[in-house]
Design an enzyme around this catalytic site. Structure first.
Site, PDB file in Angstrom:
ATOM      1  N   SER A   1       0.714  -1.237  -0.045  1.00  0.00           N
ATOM      2  CA  SER A   1       0.041   0.032   0.164  1.00  0.00           C
ATOM      3  C   SER A   1       0.870   1.174  -0.047  1.00  0.00           C
ATOM      4  CB  SER A   1      -0.991   0.001   1.132  1.00  0.00           C
ATOM      5  OG  SER A   1      -1.914  -1.096   1.229  1.00  0.00           O
TER       6      SER A   1
ATOM      7  N   HIS B   1      -0.355  -2.217  -7.576  1.00  0.00           N
ATOM      8  CA  HIS B   1      -1.095  -1.710  -6.356  1.00  0.00           C
ATOM      9  C   HIS B   1      -2.480  -2.162  -6.948  1.00  0.00           C
ATOM     10  CE1 HIS B   1      -3.080   1.391  -3.535  1.00  0.00           C
ATOM     11  NE2 HIS B   1      -3.095   0.198  -3.103  1.00  0.00           N
TER      12      HIS B   1
ATOM     13  N   GLU C   1      -2.717   0.325 -10.136  1.00  0.00           N
ATOM     14  CA  GLU C   1      -1.552   1.322 -10.251  1.00  0.00           C
ATOM     15  C   GLU C   1      -0.121   0.689 -10.302  1.00  0.00           C
ATOM     16  OE1 GLU C   1      -1.271   3.505  -6.455  1.00  0.00           O
ATOM     17  OE2 GLU C   1      -0.557   5.250  -7.371  1.00  0.00           O
TER      18      GLU C   1
ATOM     19  N   ASN D   1      -2.310   6.153  -2.460  1.00  0.00           N
ATOM     20  CA  ASN D   1      -2.416   6.089  -0.831  1.00  0.00           C
ATOM     21  C   ASN D   1      -1.798   7.283  -0.408  1.00  0.00           C
ATOM     22  OD1 ASN D   1      -4.313   3.929  -0.602  1.00  0.00           O
ATOM     23  ND2 ASN D   1      -2.402   2.622  -0.473  1.00  0.00           N
TER      24      ASN D   1
HETATM   25  P1  NAD Z   1      -4.298  -9.352   5.145  1.00  0.00           P
HETATM   26  O1  NAD Z   1      -4.239  -9.257   6.484  1.00  0.00           O
HETATM   27  O2  NAD Z   1      -5.808  -9.654   4.950  1.00  0.00           O
HETATM   28  O3  NAD Z   1      -3.563 -10.543   4.785  1.00  0.00           O
HETATM   29  C1  NAD Z   1      -2.020 -10.502   4.957  1.00  0.00           C
HETATM   30  C2  NAD Z   1      -1.693 -12.230   4.810  1.00  0.00           C
HETATM   31  O4  NAD Z   1      -0.262 -12.313   4.783  1.00  0.00           O
HETATM   32  C3  NAD Z   1      -2.209 -12.979   6.023  1.00  0.00           C
HETATM   33  O5  NAD Z   1      -2.915 -13.978   5.686  1.00  0.00           O
HETATM   34  C4  NAD Z   1      -1.047 -13.307   6.648  1.00  0.00           C
HETATM   35  O6  NAD Z   1      -1.114 -14.695   7.281  1.00  0.00           O
HETATM   36  C5  NAD Z   1      -0.031 -13.522   5.555  1.00  0.00           C
HETATM   37  N1  NAD Z   1       1.475 -13.430   5.785  1.00  0.00           N
HETATM   38  C6  NAD Z   1       2.066 -12.829   6.811  1.00  0.00           C
HETATM   39  N2  NAD Z   1       3.404 -12.973   6.982  1.00  0.00           N
HETATM   40  C7  NAD Z   1       3.509 -14.049   5.968  1.00  0.00           C
HETATM   41  C8  NAD Z   1       4.490 -14.962   5.490  1.00  0.00           C
HETATM   42  N3  NAD Z   1       5.879 -14.464   6.136  1.00  0.00           N
HETATM   43  N4  NAD Z   1       4.607 -15.523   4.389  1.00  0.00           N
HETATM   44  C9  NAD Z   1       3.339 -15.928   4.095  1.00  0.00           C
HETATM   45  N5  NAD Z   1       1.982 -15.368   4.443  1.00  0.00           N
HETATM   46  C10 NAD Z   1       2.256 -14.338   5.351  1.00  0.00           C
HETATM   47  O7  NAD Z   1      -3.834  -8.080   4.398  1.00  0.00           O
HETATM   48  P2  NAD Z   1      -4.219  -7.698   2.679  1.00  0.00           P
HETATM   49  O8  NAD Z   1      -5.275  -6.517   3.085  1.00  0.00           O
HETATM   50  O9  NAD Z   1      -4.552  -8.853   2.115  1.00  0.00           O
HETATM   51  O10 NAD Z   1      -3.255  -6.953   2.577  1.00  0.00           O
HETATM   52  C11 NAD Z   1      -1.709  -7.640   2.076  1.00  0.00           C
HETATM   53  C12 NAD Z   1      -0.887  -6.676   1.436  1.00  0.00           C
HETATM   54  O11 NAD Z   1      -1.665  -5.742   0.212  1.00  0.00           O
HETATM   55  C13 NAD Z   1      -0.393  -5.331   2.434  1.00  0.00           C
HETATM   56  O12 NAD Z   1       0.798  -5.052   2.177  1.00  0.00           O
HETATM   57  C14 NAD Z   1      -1.558  -4.072   2.193  1.00  0.00           C
HETATM   58  O13 NAD Z   1      -1.030  -2.819   2.524  1.00  0.00           O
HETATM   59  C15 NAD Z   1      -1.742  -4.457   0.504  1.00  0.00           C
HETATM   60  N6  NAD Z   1      -2.913  -3.716  -0.128  1.00  0.00           N
HETATM   61  C16 NAD Z   1      -4.091  -3.814   0.653  1.00  0.00           C
HETATM   62  C17 NAD Z   1      -5.228  -3.591   0.053  1.00  0.00           C
HETATM   63  C18 NAD Z   1      -6.592  -3.553   0.828  1.00  0.00           C
HETATM   64  O14 NAD Z   1      -7.554  -3.019   0.418  1.00  0.00           O
HETATM   65  N7  NAD Z   1      -6.631  -4.284   1.610  1.00  0.00           N
HETATM   66  C19 NAD Z   1      -5.329  -2.694  -1.198  1.00  0.00           C
HETATM   67  C20 NAD Z   1      -4.125  -2.841  -1.839  1.00  0.00           C
HETATM   68  C21 NAD Z   1      -2.980  -3.340  -1.311  1.00  0.00           C
END
Ligand code: NAD
Length: 293
Positions: free
Chosen positions: A120, A141, A153, A191
């Site tokens: 993000s 992104h 993005e 963001n």
């Molecule tokens: P989330 O908390 O739903 O999922 C993250 C997952 O990563 C969890 O299931 C966790 O168990 C796993 N994880 C953590 N450490 C790990 C490892 N070492 N090996 C394998 N898996 C591991 O989070 P999310 O919302 O899916 O976000 C994930 C990424 O995407 C973040 O960097 C976030 O900033 C980015 N992002 C999120 C959004 C959104 O709308 N939520 C949009 C764009 C980007």
């Protein structure tokens, strides 16, 4: 470059959406997370997502869901990525976690494999520095929910090669996505702006200027946004919002990005938005009670 097998690391909100969208576009997917229960939950989310899309678009035959799921290998073992042509990283928004993970993945994947970070806010150049393949690292992104959002993005890190950009554009085309290519910066375009707006909207609720429903209604009905900032925060996950604001604060310093006390309180209380069923609004399964969504 020929891309068929794609590793998706992190099976949370974004990882499961990306795995679904890729499998629906005929890619072979290896979806990785740290434990079986999380992978099981991801599988349910993907199954529901496919059903939802089938209803919405009448796109797949009734056998579609099983067929799409067959293209996804669910694994707790990073070693499964040794056959990946391309890897998309989606773990929690913490630099140390992404860095340690990418160092390990760098040793496992083929030398030609490209890494995309779906972060993000963390700069792509910094993420690339965790690997020995900086020209092969790019930022994608994705927008949430991934299978239905048409545009991403795309972020060019300082050392991202033209081949990496072209291969990624080809992959996105095959997924039916469009993209906007930007240069690297913390939070990129989206963001850097969105997190300020979301945080300020939370401050308005915190100060009692207006309740969440009223804040969101102003954005929907006065500005024509499809969602208000607080419903958006619930969709993203308030933990991810807080982590993103903290990353931006590290880079930009000063008071500009300071997480609102109400945001911190809600995260500490486990009110993370849709993913826990409670945030600024309440959610039952996938049936959100608020008209914004
Ligand atoms: P989330 O908390 O739903 O999922 C993250 C997952 O990563 C969890 O299931 C966790 O168990 C796993 N994880 C953590 N450490 C790990 C490892 N070492 N090996 C394998 N898996 C591991 O989070 P999310 O919302 O899916 O976000 C994930 C990424 O995407 C973040 O960097 C976030 O900033 C980015 N992002 C999120 C959004 C959104 O709308 N939520 C949009 C764009 C980007």
């Amino acid at each position: 470059m020929n891309v068929n097998s794609i590793g998706v690391i992190g099976a949370g909100i974004m990882g499961s959406g990306i795995a679904q969208a890729l499998a629906q576009s005929n890619f072979d997917v290896i979806l990785i997370d740290v434990d079986r229960a999380i992978l099981k939950r991801a599988e349910c989310r993907i199954r529901q997502g496919i059903r939802g899309e089938m209803l919405l678009k009448r796109k797949f035959a009734p056998s579609g869901s099983a067929e799409v799921l067959r293209r996804i290998e669910f694994s707790e073992d990073l070693q499964a990525l040794e056959k990946a042509d391309y890897v998309i990283e989606n773990v929690v928004e913490k630099w140390e976690t992404k860095r340690d993970l990418l160092r390990r993945v760098d040793d496992i994947c083929p030398a030609t494999c490209i890494f995309a970070a779906n972060t993000s806010a963390i700069p792509i150049t910094q993420i690339a520095s965790a690997t020995k393949r900086e020209p092969q690292v790019i930022g994608i992104h994705f927008m949430n929910p991934v299978p239905v959002k048409p545009t991403v993005e795309l972020i060019r890190g300082r050392r991202t090669s033209e081949l990496t950009i072209r291969t990624t554009e080809d992959l996105l085309s095959r997924m039916g996505k469009q993209w906007v290519l930007v240069n690297d910066s913390p939070g990129f375009v989206s963001n850097r702006v969105l997190m300020l707006a979301v945080n300020e909207a939370i401050c308005l609720v915190h100060e009692g200027v207006a309740p969440a429903e009223a804040v969101d209604k102003i954005f929907r009905e006065c500005f024509g946004h499809t969602m208000g900032p607080l419903a958006t925060a619930d969709l993203i996950g308030l933990d991810t919002v807080q982590l993103s604001i903290e990353v931006l604060s590290q880079y930009f310093g000063g008071d500009k990005y300071t997480a609102c006390p109400l945001l911190k309180e809600m995260v500490a209380d486990g009110r993370l938005g849709r993913k826990t069923g409670r945030g600024f609004y309440e959610y039952e399964g996938n049936d959100e009670k608020h008209p914004d969504i």
